[in-house]
Design a protein around this motif. Structure first.
Motif, PDB file in Angstrom:
ATOM      1  N   ASP A   1       0.131  -8.410   4.825  1.00  0.00           N
ATOM      2  CA  ASP A   1      -1.200  -8.672   5.380  1.00  0.00           C
ATOM      3  C   ASP A   1      -1.380 -10.180   5.546  1.00  0.00           C
ATOM      4  OD1 ASP A   1      -4.132  -6.857   5.265  1.00  0.00           O
ATOM      5  OD2 ASP A   1      -4.194  -9.039   5.547  1.00  0.00           O
ATOM      6  N   ALA A   2      -1.970 -10.571   6.673  1.00  0.00           N
ATOM      7  CA  ALA A   2      -2.169 -11.995   6.961  1.00  0.00           C
ATOM      8  C   ALA A   2      -3.408 -12.543   6.254  1.00  0.00           C
ATOM      9  CB  ALA A   2      -2.287 -12.193   8.471  1.00  0.00           C
ATOM     10  N   LEU A   3      -4.189 -11.687   5.640  1.00  0.00           N
ATOM     11  CA  LEU A   3      -5.443 -12.096   4.986  1.00  0.00           C
ATOM     12  C   LEU A   3      -6.326 -12.889   5.958  1.00  0.00           C
ATOM     13  CD1 LEU A   3      -4.328 -12.991   1.328  1.00  0.00           C
ATOM     14  CD2 LEU A   3      -5.193 -10.818   2.234  1.00  0.00           C
ATOM     15  N   THR A   4      -6.679 -12.262   7.062  1.00  0.00           N
ATOM     16  CA  THR A   4      -7.684 -12.821   7.974  1.00  0.00           C
ATOM     17  C   THR A   4      -9.047 -12.675   7.289  1.00  0.00           C
ATOM     18  OG1 THR A   4      -8.209 -10.704   9.014  1.00  0.00           O
ATOM     19  CG2 THR A   4      -6.337 -11.940   9.942  1.00  0.00           C
ATOM     20  N   TYR A   5     -10.118 -12.973   8.015  1.00  0.00           N
ATOM     21  CA  TYR A   5     -11.460 -12.823   7.436  1.00  0.00           C
ATOM     22  C   TYR A   5     -11.660 -11.406   6.871  1.00  0.00           C
ATOM     23  CZ  TYR A   5     -13.078  -9.721  11.069  1.00  0.00           C
ATOM     24  OH  TYR A   5     -13.233  -8.603  11.858  1.00  0.00           O
ATOM     25  N   ALA A   6     -10.953 -10.413   7.439  1.00  0.00           N
ATOM     26  CA  ALA A   6     -11.172  -9.011   7.049  1.00  0.00           C
ATOM     27  C   ALA A   6     -10.266  -8.558   5.912  1.00  0.00           C
ATOM     28  CB  ALA A   6     -10.959  -8.096   8.257  1.00  0.00           C
ATOM     29  N   GLY A   7      -9.288  -9.375   5.563  1.00  0.00           N
ATOM     30  CA  GLY A   7      -8.351  -8.992   4.497  1.00  0.00           C
ATOM     31  C   GLY A   7      -8.817  -9.560   3.169  1.00  0.00           C
ATOM     32  N   ASN A   8      -8.776  -8.757   2.132  1.00  0.00           N
ATOM     33  CA  ASN A   8      -9.347  -9.180   0.853  1.00  0.00           C
ATOM     34  C   ASN A   8      -8.537  -8.537  -0.273  1.00  0.00           C
ATOM     35  OD1 ASN A   8     -10.950  -9.719  -1.334  1.00  0.00           O
ATOM     36  ND2 ASN A   8     -12.872  -9.002  -0.389  1.00  0.00           N
ATOM     37  N   LEU A   9      -7.855  -9.365  -1.047  1.00  0.00           N
ATOM     38  CA  LEU A   9      -7.009  -8.801  -2.113  1.00  0.00           C
ATOM     39  C   LEU A   9      -7.838  -8.157  -3.219  1.00  0.00           C
ATOM     40  CD1 LEU A   9      -4.064 -11.351  -2.351  1.00  0.00           C
ATOM     41  CD2 LEU A   9      -4.078  -9.060  -1.362  1.00  0.00           C
ATOM     42  N   GLU A  10      -9.126  -8.497  -3.275  1.00  0.00           N
ATOM     43  CA  GLU A  10      -9.980  -7.828  -4.271  1.00  0.00           C
ATOM     44  C   GLU A  10     -10.065  -6.324  -4.002  1.00  0.00           C
ATOM     45  OE1 GLU A  10     -13.861  -9.448  -5.081  1.00  0.00           O
ATOM     46  OE2 GLU A  10     -13.055 -11.471  -4.894  1.00  0.00           O
ATOM     47  N   ASN A  11      -9.791  -5.923  -2.759  1.00  0.00           N
ATOM     48  CA  ASN A  11      -9.816  -4.488  -2.431  1.00  0.00           C
ATOM     49  C   ASN A  11      -8.768  -3.720  -3.232  1.00  0.00           C
ATOM     50  OD1 ASN A  11     -11.477  -5.543  -0.519  1.00  0.00           O
ATOM     51  ND2 ASN A  11     -10.441  -4.677   1.261  1.00  0.00           N
ATOM     52  N   LEU A  12      -7.757  -4.467  -3.735  1.00  0.00           N
ATOM     53  CA  LEU A  12      -6.640  -3.813  -4.424  1.00  0.00           C
ATOM     54  C   LEU A  12      -6.465  -4.338  -5.835  1.00  0.00           C
ATOM     55  CD1 LEU A  12      -4.281  -3.800  -1.352  1.00  0.00           C
ATOM     56  CD2 LEU A  12      -5.026  -1.762  -2.586  1.00  0.00           C
ATOM     57  N   SER A  13      -7.545  -4.886  -6.431  1.00  0.00           N
ATOM     58  CA  SER A  13      -7.395  -5.511  -7.752  1.00  0.00           C
ATOM     59  C   SER A  13      -6.960  -4.483  -8.804  1.00  0.00           C
ATOM     60  CB  SER A  13      -8.685  -6.211  -8.172  1.00  0.00           C
ATOM     61  OG  SER A  13      -9.752  -5.312  -8.060  1.00  0.00           O
ATOM     62  N   ASP A  14      -7.296  -3.205  -8.601  1.00  0.00           N
ATOM     63  CA  ASP A  14      -6.886  -2.178  -9.565  1.00  0.00           C
ATOM     64  C   ASP A  14      -5.427  -1.760  -9.396  1.00  0.00           C
ATOM     65  OD1 ASP A  14      -7.738  -1.206  -7.061  1.00  0.00           O
ATOM     66  OD2 ASP A  14      -8.053   0.812  -7.847  1.00  0.00           O
ATOM     67  N   ILE A  15      -4.782  -2.209  -8.314  1.00  0.00           N
ATOM     68  CA  ILE A  15      -3.414  -1.772  -7.992  1.00  0.00           C
ATOM     69  C   ILE A  15      -2.411  -2.895  -8.238  1.00  0.00           C
ATOM     70  CG2 ILE A  15      -1.913  -1.020  -6.047  1.00  0.00           C
ATOM     71  CD1 ILE A  15      -4.003   1.012  -6.442  1.00  0.00           C
ATOM     72  N   GLU A  16      -2.898  -4.156  -8.267  1.00  0.00           N
ATOM     73  CA  GLU A  16      -1.971  -5.299  -8.131  1.00  0.00           C
ATOM     74  C   GLU A  16      -0.861  -5.324  -9.179  1.00  0.00           C
ATOM     75  OE1 GLU A  16      -4.618  -8.625  -8.010  1.00  0.00           O
ATOM     76  OE2 GLU A  16      -5.059  -8.544 -10.153  1.00  0.00           O
ATOM     77  N   ASN A  17      -1.095  -4.697 -10.345  1.00  0.00           N
ATOM     78  CA  ASN A  17      -0.040  -4.716 -11.370  1.00  0.00           C
ATOM     79  C   ASN A  17       0.843  -3.468 -11.361  1.00  0.00           C
ATOM     80  OD1 ASN A  17      -0.776  -7.245 -12.327  1.00  0.00           O
ATOM     81  ND2 ASN A  17      -2.443  -6.357 -13.546  1.00  0.00           N
ATOM     82  N   ASN A  18       0.605  -2.588 -10.410  1.00  0.00           N
ATOM     83  CA  ASN A  18       1.448  -1.388 -10.306  1.00  0.00           C
ATOM     84  C   ASN A  18       2.880  -1.816  -9.968  1.00  0.00           C
ATOM     85  OD1 ASN A  18       2.828   0.873  -9.069  1.00  0.00           O
ATOM     86  ND2 ASN A  18       0.856   1.925  -9.091  1.00  0.00           N
ATOM     87  N   LYS A  19       3.854  -1.336 -10.705  1.00  0.00           N
ATOM     88  CA  LYS A  19       5.227  -1.823 -10.505  1.00  0.00           C
ATOM     89  C   LYS A  19       5.806  -1.354  -9.163  1.00  0.00           C
ATOM     90  CE  LYS A  19       7.644   1.767 -13.260  1.00  0.00           C
ATOM     91  NZ  LYS A  19       7.187   2.830 -12.369  1.00  0.00           N
ATOM     92  N   ASN A  20       5.202  -0.361  -8.568  1.00  0.00           N
ATOM     93  CA  ASN A  20       5.689   0.109  -7.272  1.00  0.00           C
ATOM     94  C   ASN A  20       4.919  -0.475  -6.094  1.00  0.00           C
ATOM     95  OD1 ASN A  20       7.750   1.595  -8.301  1.00  0.00           O
ATOM     96  ND2 ASN A  20       6.516   3.464  -8.505  1.00  0.00           N
TER      97      ASN A  20
END
Ligand code: NAD
Ligand code: TYD
Length: 338
Positions: free
Chosen positions: A33-52
């Motif tokens: 993801d290019a993290l434009t104005y519409a991209g937000n890593l907070e959307n996946l904060s519950d996933i970020e440590n998933n090993k897969n």
């Protein structure tokens, strides 16, 4: 299975990653993801440590990156796009770059990798807007409806769809396409009507209805869309498109009244504003093919989904308060003299 999800930090893509890892925990997902104005890593904060799960910041227009990423993949799911019609009316350059050129870049990377490592499956996320606009009593669009895009956004999505099909016919790249209706649910950027209206009302601000609110959209809960994409990936026929509709056509006025009523607000909160130029009157989708071939149908009732969505925005105020959607609205108002 090893999957590249593009645009996974956006609204539908982030919900897709959460959906997929829950249902198929042994699969591994790379989110480009290019993290434009519409991209937000907070959307996946519950996933970020998933090993897969792995995030890579970058553009789908980057040939070298795309080429490197596809080498050991089984599947690409292409959500990445500029997605907002109003922005495309103001300036469509990024729409052509990402939606058309970015799709070409991914297709080309998938094609070159296919030759070396067997075929990479390519699923492309499209929209019902490529079919144009329906009259009030027309039959809903289906997979045989000719393309007739009418906004710069839908024209760019149509161009991408044609390219995807061209790679199937010309190079036998194993593709599928889904054309979905208007999505709603958690993590949607508050420039689209449902999250914009909910967040405005939570902030006690008026809600801008374009024209007279007579335009009709078919609403689908985001998890239903992603279940449809899942069904196509698992059971869809290669080279085919599938229409994923929500079975919930509503005028914008009726939608607005529902939001107001579920949030305990009155119609005095509505501000009728100048209409969107070239505003498509109606979208509606016939999903018989997906129902018959894939056993898929939307499961979430619109009122239930809308209530759930309102509750999510109420409970996640920090998420949307950090997003400066107001700047965009001011620009639009200036542009169209409201
Ligand atoms: P969104 O705007 O919320 O997210 C788009 C994501 O793509 C963002 O994370 C952004 O950073 C990323 N992106 C943009 N340009 C990129 C680039 N060059 N390289 C890599 N990443 C890039 O959009 P959405 O609503 O989640 O829509 C996702 C897809 O679904 C789009 O293809 C859209 O056309 C399609 N679609 C959306 C709807 C809807 O109602 N939202 C309906 C039907 C189809
Ligand atoms: P939108 O959420 O932008 O999705 P799309 O244009 O892709 O369908 O708009 C949905 C409908 O709501 C569309 O008919 C335009 C209308 N609309 C408003 O009336 N007011 C608004 O502030 C917005 C963003 C949209």
């Amino acid at each position: 299975m090893k999957i590249l999800v593009t645009g996974g930090a956006g609204f539908i893509g982030s919900n897709f990653i959460r959906y997929w890892l829950k249902k198929y925990p042994a699969d591994s997902l790379v989110n480009l993801d290019a993290l434009t104005y519409a991209g937000n890593l907070e959307n996946l904060s519950d996933i970020e440590n998933n090993k897969n799960y792995k995030f890579i910041k970058g553009s789908i227009c980057d040939d070298n990156l795309a080429y490197d990423l596809v080498q050991d993949l089984d599947l690409i799911v292409n959500f990445a796009a500029e997605s907002h019609v109003d922005r495309s009316i103001m300036d469509c350059r990024d729409f052509i770059t990402t939606n058309v050129e970015g799709t070409r870049t991914l297709l080309e990377a998938a094609k070159s990798a296919s030759r070396r490592n067997g075929k990479i499956r390519f699923h492309h996320i499209s929209t019902d807007e490529v079919f144009g606009s329906l009259g009030p009593s027309d039959k809903p669009f289906n997979e045989t409806t000719p393309y007739d895009p009418r906004s710069p956004y839908s024209a760019s999505k149509a161009a991408a769809d044609h390219l995807v099909r061209a790679y199937w016919h010309t190079y036998e790249l194993p593709i599928t396409i889904s054309n979905c209706s208007n999505n709603y649910g958690p993590y949607q950027f508050p420039e689209k009507i449902i999250p914009l209206f909910i967040t405005n009302l939570l902030a006690n601000k008026k809600i801008p209805v374009y024209g007279q609110g007579k335009n009709i959209r078919d609403w689908i809960y985001v998890d239903d869309h992603n279940a449809g994409v899942d069904a196509i990936i698992k059971r869809g026929r290669l080279g085919q498109s599938y229409c994923l509709g929500g079975n919930s056509e509503l005028t914008n006025f009726k939608l607005t009244k529902k939001i107001l009523s579920f949030m305990g607000k009155g119609e005095d909160m509505i501000e009728y504003v100048t209409d969107r130029p070239g505003h498509d009157l109606r979208y509606g989708l016939d999903f018989t093919k997906a129902k018959n071939e894939l056993g898929w149908r939307p499961a979430v009732n619109f009122n239930d989904g809308l209530k759930k969505t309102i509750a999510w925005y109420k409970n996640n105020q920090a998420w949307w308060q950090n997003i400066k959607s107001g700047e965009y609205l001011e620009y639009y108002k200036k542009q169209y003299g409201q």
